[in-house]
Each structure stands twice: as C-alpha cells, then as structure tokens.
Design an enzyme around this catalytic site. Sequence first.
Site, PDB file in Angstrom:
ATOM      1  N   GLU A 351       0.832  -1.202   0.000  1.00 50.64           N
ATOM      2  CA  GLU A 351       0.000   0.000   0.000  1.00 50.64           C
ATOM      3  C   GLU A 351       0.867   1.252   0.000  1.00 50.64           C
ATOM      4  OE1 GLU A 351      -4.189   1.466   2.025  1.00 50.64           O
ATOM      5  OE2 GLU A 351      -2.783   0.351   3.285  1.00 50.64           O
ATOM      6  N   HIS A 382       7.064 -27.352   2.552  1.00 53.51           N
ATOM      7  CA  HIS A 382       6.384 -28.451   1.862  1.00 53.51           C
ATOM      8  C   HIS A 382       5.406 -27.915   0.829  1.00 53.51           C
ATOM      9  CE1 HIS A 382       8.023 -31.471   4.660  1.00 53.51           C
ATOM     10  NE2 HIS A 382       7.995 -30.460   5.511  1.00 53.51           N
ATOM     11  N   LYS A 510     -12.797   2.508  -3.341  1.00 55.81           N
ATOM     12  CA  LYS A 510     -13.931   2.904  -2.493  1.00 55.81           C
ATOM     13  C   LYS A 510     -14.966   3.679  -3.299  1.00 55.81           C
ATOM     14  CE  LYS A 510     -11.238   3.545   1.783  1.00 55.81           C
ATOM     15  NZ  LYS A 510     -10.818   4.576   2.763  1.00 55.81           N
TER      16      LYS A 510
END
Length: 545
Positions: A351, A382, A510
Amino acid sequence: MTELTQQASWQALEKHSKSLPHMRELFSTEPERFGNMSTQACGLFLDYSKNRASQETMSLLFNLAKDSQLESKIKAMFAGHVINNTEQRAVLHTALRAPADKVINVDGNNIVAEVQQTLAKMGEFVESLTSGQWKGYTGKTITDVVSIGIGGSFLGPKIVSQALRPYWTGELNCHFVANVDGTSITEKLKGLDPQTTLFVMSSKSFGTQETLTNTLTAKEWFLSQGASQSDVAKHFVAVSSNVSKATEFGIDANNIFPMWDWVGGRYSLWSAIGLPIALLIGMDNFRQLLAGAHEMDEHFANTPLESNMPVIMGMFSLWYGNFFNAQSHVVLTYDHYLRGLPAYFQQLDMESNGKSVTLNGTDVDYSTGPIIWGGEGTNGQHAYHQLLHQGTALIPADFIMPLNSHNPVGEHHVQLASNCFGQTQALMQGRTFDEALAELNQSGLAEEQKLLIAKHKVMPGNKPSNTILMDKLTPSTLGSLIALYEHRTFVQGAIWQINSFDQWGVELGKQLGNDVLERLVADTEAKELDSSSNGLINLFKQGKI
C-alpha cells in the site's frame, strides 16, 4: 530516463550487477563474511551475508542512498515536514512512540503531549475493563471485546495481538471483524452474550463503508437481544476523529479516542487503534511495544547508513527489484505466533510503495513496490519453497526466528531452527550437477536414469536471503521488528522518489464501489457502466446465473 536512473550511482550499480560471482565463491573467498555482513540493534540480529553482494556492492548501494539524499529525507520525516505532498500532511507515526518529554510540533501544537494524554486515557479504560469496574447494561462485567475496523485499523491490532498471545492477561477475549461479508460478523457474534460484550469501532471518519456496516449490524444484534438505545454507551466505544457522528450513534463522548491526520492507517497500531492490543496484554506491555519501536526509530534516525538496519534491508530490496528484476519478496516466520506478519508487511509495503509516479508527478521508468507474501515455517517448506529453490524467478527471502521459544517442548525448537538455517544455506549454496550425480552413484540406477535425475536435482543456489533473530519474542522485540519494516519501506520509497504515504488506488476502489452500490440497490436495470460491470450487476440482481 528519469532523474534517478540518470544518476551515476544508479548506472554504476547496473554495470556492477552483471559481474558479481556466485555466493558460493563469495563465501569461499571471504572467511569473515558472516561477521562483516551482520549487525544488531534494538534486540534484533540481522545476518545479511547470504545476499548477492560484495563489499563493493555495499559501497555502491550506499552511494546511491547518499546521492538520493536519504539522510536528509529521514530527518525531514522525524522533524514533521510535510513529506506526504499529495495530501499535505506530515508523517509522524514515530511520535506515537516518542517519550513523554519529546517535543514535536504540528501546526503549533506539541503532538507528543496529545499522544501522552491519549495513552493515559487508554490506560484508564483498560484498567476499568480488566478490573471489572466497567459494567454492562445489566451490571455484568465485560468478558469479550469485538474490534471492528478495516485495513490498518484491523490488521495491525489483530496481528500484534496474535503475536503477543503469551502476554495476554486472560481477563478478556478479543474478536476481530473487518470484511463486509455478513458471514464474518455473524460467525463472530455466535456464542457472544450482549450483556458482557463490548465493541470497539475504529474509523477516522466514522463512515468507512465496511466498518460502519459491520458496526450497524453489531448494534442491531445488541438491541435485538433486549438492550435499549441508552445502553449503547456501555457497550460501544470508538476510535475516530468524527466525534459528532460517533455520539449520534450513541457512543459517549468520553469513550471516543482520537485519530490524527499525520498518522496513516497502516502505521496506526501504535495509537488508540491499538486499544484491543492493550486490552489483551495490558498497558504496561503495550508501552513496551511502543518502547521497542521507539528504540528502532532512534537507531534509524541516528545510525550511519553503513550500519543502519532498515537502510541495509531497504537497499537490498531495491537492489533485487531494480537490478535483478525480482518482482516479489517472501517473508518466512519461524515462530507460530508470528504467522500473521507476512500479511501485515504485505499491506505495509504494497500500500505504501505500489506507486508509478514520482513526488513531482513524473512517470517512473523503474520497478517500485514488489509483491510481498510469505507464511509460516516449516509449513512453506512443503509447498512454495520448491519455487524458491528451483523456480525461474528470483525471490529474495527474509527468515525471522526467535532463538528461544515460549513453548520449549522436547526437540521442537531445535528442529525448527535447523530447518530455518538449513533453508537459508540451501538457497545460497544450491546443488551442482556433479554433486547431484555423486549422490546418485550408490542408488543402483542405470547410468542414463542417473543422468536424467541428476539434472532434475540441480539447484542453482545464489538465491538471496536475510535472517533476523531475536533472543525471544517480547512486546519490545516485536515493536522493534515492525518499526524495522516500516523504515525499510520508507527507505525504498525515498530512493524511488515516490510518496509512500498516500493510497489513491484504495480511494478509487472505495469510490467506484459506492457507485456500483447505488446501481445494485436501484430498481432499474444497470445500463450506464461498461458492459461487463452492467452484466455483473444485473446478474446479482437476478440472484442466479
């Protein structure tokens, strides 16, 4: 070419990057490499010897830092200069952990005094809740806290609370809600008693869509269980700068904790946003968290570049991203309590430095923020470690581990350490074809099959990593560690000449989300947007595909 890429120090690094030997050779010719390329500060030890770097590399990197006026940029941030130029704001999360006698003025006000007042208020609140003095609307003590936020007001408190689980005082349980998906808050509220539950709503504007929606749902749940509007004040508190909206909601003005414009959300856990942390670990431990971060602030502000831990880490990240085309950086935590840190550092770095124009608005012609990802050792060994060892992309790694465990069970911790250190060695050293073939000589396989398998077992090595150690995970060392990554992020942004403290991409998301919401709740068919968005909106309205 931009101003940065025209610098002689940048071009010297470009040339130098093409002539470095394999790290195997660097270690064989430099017996003191570990001692020469490690440092410690603020309870942390950094081994950076397993990097594609010679002493000449380090000199060239520090030359670039000096040519970019890094030291003066660091001073400007700590002094409260307006370095967030797009929002005309100072950047002073460091003031949140400054000692009480420090003076830092913003608009003529000593903000350290304001911070100390807030910390005192937090302390009183924590004491009233954990001591049982604070009562719910039926006279019962509070047992559960639900923290509602999004972004920095959610991730920081959650990850730090998780990391400091050994320091929980045990008086309260804390639950974190962020996602606007109704399933999230529904599942959190299951099993909670409204008579003993307190909600902490964190939103600077008291209007962040996800946070407000979740808070309204929490209020509806609270009222539906037999409480009244007048009872809200005993079960809801806020961290917000919009006092009028919070009081209109029903929150007592005395139970509203401040937020400031000079603190970005992803740097805010040190403020009242960290109230859930303090409720879980106690105010003394919260202050130790701040003290650890402040110690790293002092180190960053006052240590020469050549031994400055955040500078070293930031310059290495830039080295690989800009001169070796590394597009991602992996954070590997060899401690179960620290398993959430990669996600926190992901938000912090991506960000902050996911930008494509310089401070003066010029398009960059170099890579900026890498993809930050990672996970918990040894689980990753793994899974995605295979890509680290034999994939075609260069992915620098940070390994983080305490030397001592909070849970020293049997041989668990020594095995954990052996895996951590073994992975760093394997990434650096690799395995040659001859070594792989020699291992297969006793296998009984046919010669042709041995040659084939040996090719598949070759690992190029020369994969860079840092290893960060601490004696033990404590509030103080965690504070230092997080501040280290904050300042590492700053270093990169300062060299790249970008604004690490705004987030216009987030703001656009937004804005467009609100536009789409209007069309989703409208009675008419969506037609005004592009065909894909219209189609998706109309499918949602139909409720079936």
